[in-house]
Design a protein around this motif. Structure first.
Motif, mmCIF file in Angstrom:
data_model
loop_
_atom_site.group_PDB
_atom_site.id
_atom_site.type_symbol
_atom_site.label_atom_id
_atom_site.label_comp_id
_atom_site.label_asym_id
_atom_site.label_seq_id
_atom_site.Cartn_x
_atom_site.Cartn_y
_atom_site.Cartn_z
ATOM 1 N N PRO A 39 31.781 39.132 39.908
ATOM 2 C CA PRO A 39 33.165 39.606 39.900
ATOM 3 C C PRO A 39 34.155 38.491 39.563
ATOM 4 O O PRO A 39 35.221 38.747 39.002
ATOM 5 C CB PRO A 39 33.390 40.150 41.312
ATOM 6 C CG PRO A 39 32.345 39.500 42.146
ATOM 7 C CD PRO A 39 31.177 39.250 41.238
ATOM 8 N N GLY A 40 33.777 37.260 39.880
ATOM 9 C CA GLY A 40 34.643 36.141 39.535
ATOM 10 C C GLY A 40 34.829 36.002 38.037
ATOM 11 O O GLY A 40 35.952 35.833 37.552
ATOM 12 N N ILE A 41 33.760 36.100 37.293
ATOM 13 C CA ILE A 41 33.840 35.998 35.830
ATOM 14 C C ILE A 41 34.615 37.181 35.258
ATOM 15 O O ILE A 41 35.450 37.016 34.367
ATOM 16 C CB ILE A 41 32.427 35.892 35.230
ATOM 17 C CG1 ILE A 41 31.823 34.527 35.578
ATOM 18 C CG2 ILE A 41 32.447 36.116 33.722
ATOM 19 C CD1 ILE A 41 30.336 34.414 35.305
ATOM 20 N N LEU A 42 34.355 38.368 35.774
ATOM 21 C CA LEU A 42 35.093 39.550 35.308
ATOM 22 C C LEU A 42 36.589 39.406 35.607
ATOM 23 O O LEU A 42 37.432 39.746 34.768
ATOM 24 C CB LEU A 42 34.541 40.812 35.961
ATOM 25 C CG LEU A 42 33.134 41.212 35.533
ATOM 26 C CD1 LEU A 42 32.634 42.385 36.374
ATOM 27 C CD2 LEU A 42 33.097 41.555 34.059
ATOM 28 N N SER A 43 36.895 38.897 36.766
ATOM 29 C CA SER A 43 38.289 38.700 37.141
ATOM 30 C C SER A 43 38.973 37.689 36.221
ATOM 31 O O SER A 43 40.115 37.883 35.801
ATOM 32 C CB SER A 43 38.363 38.234 38.593
ATOM 33 O OG SER A 43 39.693 38.182 39.034
ATOM 34 N N LEU A 44 38.265 36.629 35.864
ATOM 35 C CA LEU A 44 38.850 35.638 34.954
ATOM 36 C C LEU A 44 39.025 36.202 33.548
ATOM 37 O O LEU A 44 39.981 35.845 32.842
ATOM 38 C CB LEU A 44 38.000 34.374 34.949
ATOM 39 C CG LEU A 44 38.086 33.565 36.251
ATOM 40 C CD1 LEU A 44 37.048 32.451 36.263
ATOM 41 C CD2 LEU A 44 39.487 32.999 36.453
ATOM 42 N N ALA A 45 38.152 37.110 33.136
ATOM 43 C CA ALA A 45 38.323 37.770 31.837
ATOM 44 C C ALA A 45 39.568 38.666 31.851
ATOM 45 O O ALA A 45 40.338 38.693 30.880
ATOM 46 C CB ALA A 45 37.079 38.579 31.483
ATOM 47 N N VAL A 46 39.784 39.374 32.955
ATOM 48 C CA VAL A 46 40.988 40.200 33.090
ATOM 49 C C VAL A 46 42.233 39.314 33.061
ATOM 50 O O VAL A 46 43.239 39.650 32.427
ATOM 51 C CB VAL A 46 40.931 41.046 34.384
ATOM 52 C CG1 VAL A 46 42.277 41.684 34.694
ATOM 53 C CG2 VAL A 46 39.845 42.105 34.267
ATOM 54 N N PHE A 47 42.158 38.182 33.729
ATOM 55 C CA PHE A 47 43.270 37.223 33.707
ATOM 56 C C PHE A 47 43.637 36.839 32.275
ATOM 57 O O PHE A 47 44.803 36.898 31.881
ATOM 58 C CB PHE A 47 42.896 35.975 34.517
ATOM 59 C CG PHE A 47 43.580 34.721 34.067
ATOM 60 C CD1 PHE A 47 44.935 34.534 34.274
ATOM 61 C CD2 PHE A 47 42.867 33.723 33.424
ATOM 62 C CE1 PHE A 47 45.569 33.373 33.852
ATOM 63 C CE2 PHE A 47 43.491 32.565 33.004
ATOM 64 C CZ PHE A 47 44.846 32.391 33.217
ATOM 65 N N ALA A 48 42.649 36.451 31.477
ATOM 66 C CA ALA A 48 42.916 36.027 30.102
ATOM 67 C C ALA A 48 43.506 37.172 29.285
ATOM 68 O O ALA A 48 44.442 36.966 28.492
ATOM 69 C CB ALA A 48 41.635 35.507 29.460
ATOM 70 N N TRP A 49 42.989 38.374 29.465
ATOM 71 C CA TRP A 49 43.486 39.534 28.730
ATOM 72 C C TRP A 49 44.949 39.807 29.094
ATOM 73 O O TRP A 49 45.790 40.009 28.217
ATOM 74 C CB TRP A 49 42.602 40.747 29.027
ATOM 75 C CG TRP A 49 43.102 42.006 28.408
ATOM 76 C CD1 TRP A 49 43.046 42.368 27.094
ATOM 77 C CD2 TRP A 49 43.759 43.077 29.089
ATOM 78 N NE1 TRP A 49 43.618 43.594 26.922
ATOM 79 C CE2 TRP A 49 44.068 44.053 28.130
ATOM 80 C CE3 TRP A 49 44.099 43.303 30.418
ATOM 81 C CZ2 TRP A 49 44.709 45.243 28.459
ATOM 82 C CZ3 TRP A 49 44.740 44.485 30.748
ATOM 83 C CH2 TRP A 49 45.033 45.427 29.770
ATOM 84 N N LEU A 50 45.258 39.801 30.395
ATOM 85 C CA LEU A 50 46.631 40.056 30.823
ATOM 86 C C LEU A 50 47.586 38.984 30.319
ATOM 87 O O LEU A 50 48.684 39.299 29.851
ATOM 88 C CB LEU A 50 46.707 40.150 32.357
ATOM 89 C CG LEU A 50 46.182 41.439 32.958
ATOM 90 C CD1 LEU A 50 46.080 41.314 34.477
ATOM 91 C CD2 LEU A 50 47.058 42.614 32.569
ATOM 92 N N LEU A 51 47.180 37.742 30.392
ATOM 93 C CA LEU A 51 48.066 36.671 29.947
ATOM 94 C C LEU A 51 48.347 36.770 28.447
ATOM 95 O O LEU A 51 49.434 36.434 27.993
ATOM 96 C CB LEU A 51 47.483 35.301 30.309
ATOM 97 C CG LEU A 51 48.469 34.143 30.298
ATOM 98 C CD1 LEU A 51 49.703 34.413 31.152
ATOM 99 C CD2 LEU A 51 47.794 32.874 30.753
ATOM 100 N N ALA A 52 47.383 37.290 27.693
ATOM 101 C CA ALA A 52 47.600 37.480 26.252
ATOM 102 C C ALA A 52 48.642 38.564 25.977
ATOM 103 O O ALA A 52 49.191 38.618 24.870
ATOM 104 C CB ALA A 52 46.283 37.818 25.568
ATOM 105 N N LEU A 53 48.937 39.411 26.960
ATOM 106 C CA LEU A 53 49.960 40.452 26.796
ATOM 107 C C LEU A 53 51.374 39.921 27.041
ATOM 108 O O LEU A 53 52.347 40.634 26.800
ATOM 109 C CB LEU A 53 49.692 41.601 27.771
ATOM 110 C CG LEU A 53 48.391 42.380 27.590
ATOM 111 C CD1 LEU A 53 48.254 43.423 28.701
ATOM 112 C CD2 LEU A 53 48.326 43.027 26.221
ATOM 113 N N ALA A 54 51.496 38.696 27.519
ATOM 114 C CA ALA A 54 52.809 38.128 27.835
ATOM 115 C C ALA A 54 53.695 38.139 26.593
ATOM 116 O O ALA A 54 53.242 37.789 25.500
ATOM 117 C CB ALA A 54 52.655 36.710 28.370
ATOM 118 N N PRO A 55 54.945 38.544 26.761
ATOM 119 C CA PRO A 55 55.855 38.671 25.617
ATOM 120 C C PRO A 55 56.447 37.339 25.175
ATOM 121 O O PRO A 55 57.548 36.981 25.549
ATOM 122 C CB PRO A 55 56.938 39.603 26.149
ATOM 123 C CG PRO A 55 56.997 39.277 27.605
ATOM 124 C CD PRO A 55 55.572 38.976 28.000
ATOM 125 N N SER A 56 55.699 36.624 24.411
ATOM 126 C CA SER A 56 56.166 35.350 23.869
ATOM 127 C C SER A 56 55.561 35.166 22.494
ATOM 128 O O SER A 56 54.425 35.579 22.245
ATOM 129 C CB SER A 56 55.741 34.194 24.780
ATOM 130 O OG SER A 56 56.158 32.962 24.222
#
Length: 111
Positions: A39-56
């Motif tokens: 779950p740690g690796i899956l959670s870090l993958a979700v983190f990267a995906w969400l951060l890529a959605l940041a409006p910048s």
């Protein structure tokens, strides 16, 4: 993207990153099962995906602004999950970093 939506993306990313990192911490430092890494690796993958959605338009600016949110979320984790209340120095540092993150994220920029 609105400010509340942006903050929601950053808050979700922070929770995912902290959760993923905590899974590794629990395995390495607390003797938890290596199964915590899944779950740690899956959670870090979700983190990267969400951060890529940041409006910048620039990744570095999105990451810099995220840093302030991460600090606040980390102190929340410290308090709620690890049962260690942040002290005045923690809160002062968080306020300073939060202000810096807000300036980076919401400052008017030339188009």
């Amino acid at each position: 993207m609105t400010a509340p939506a942006t903050l929601a993306i950053y808050a979700g990313a922070a929770l995912a990153e902290i959760g993923g990192c905590f899974a590794v911490w629990a395995w390495m430092r607390k003797g938890a099962s290596a199964l915590w890494l899944v779950p740690g690796i899956l959670s870090l993958a979700v983190f990267a995906w969400l951060l890529a959605l940041a409006p910048s338009d620039f990744a570095g600016r999105a990451y810099a602004a995220y840093g302030g949110v991460y600090i606040a979320a980390s102190l929340g984790w410290l308090w709620r999950v690890e049962k260690q209340r942040p002290d005045a120095w923690d809160m002062t540092g968080d306020a300073i970093c939060g202000l810096g993150a807000a300036i980076i994220l919401f400052a008017p920029r030339a188009a």
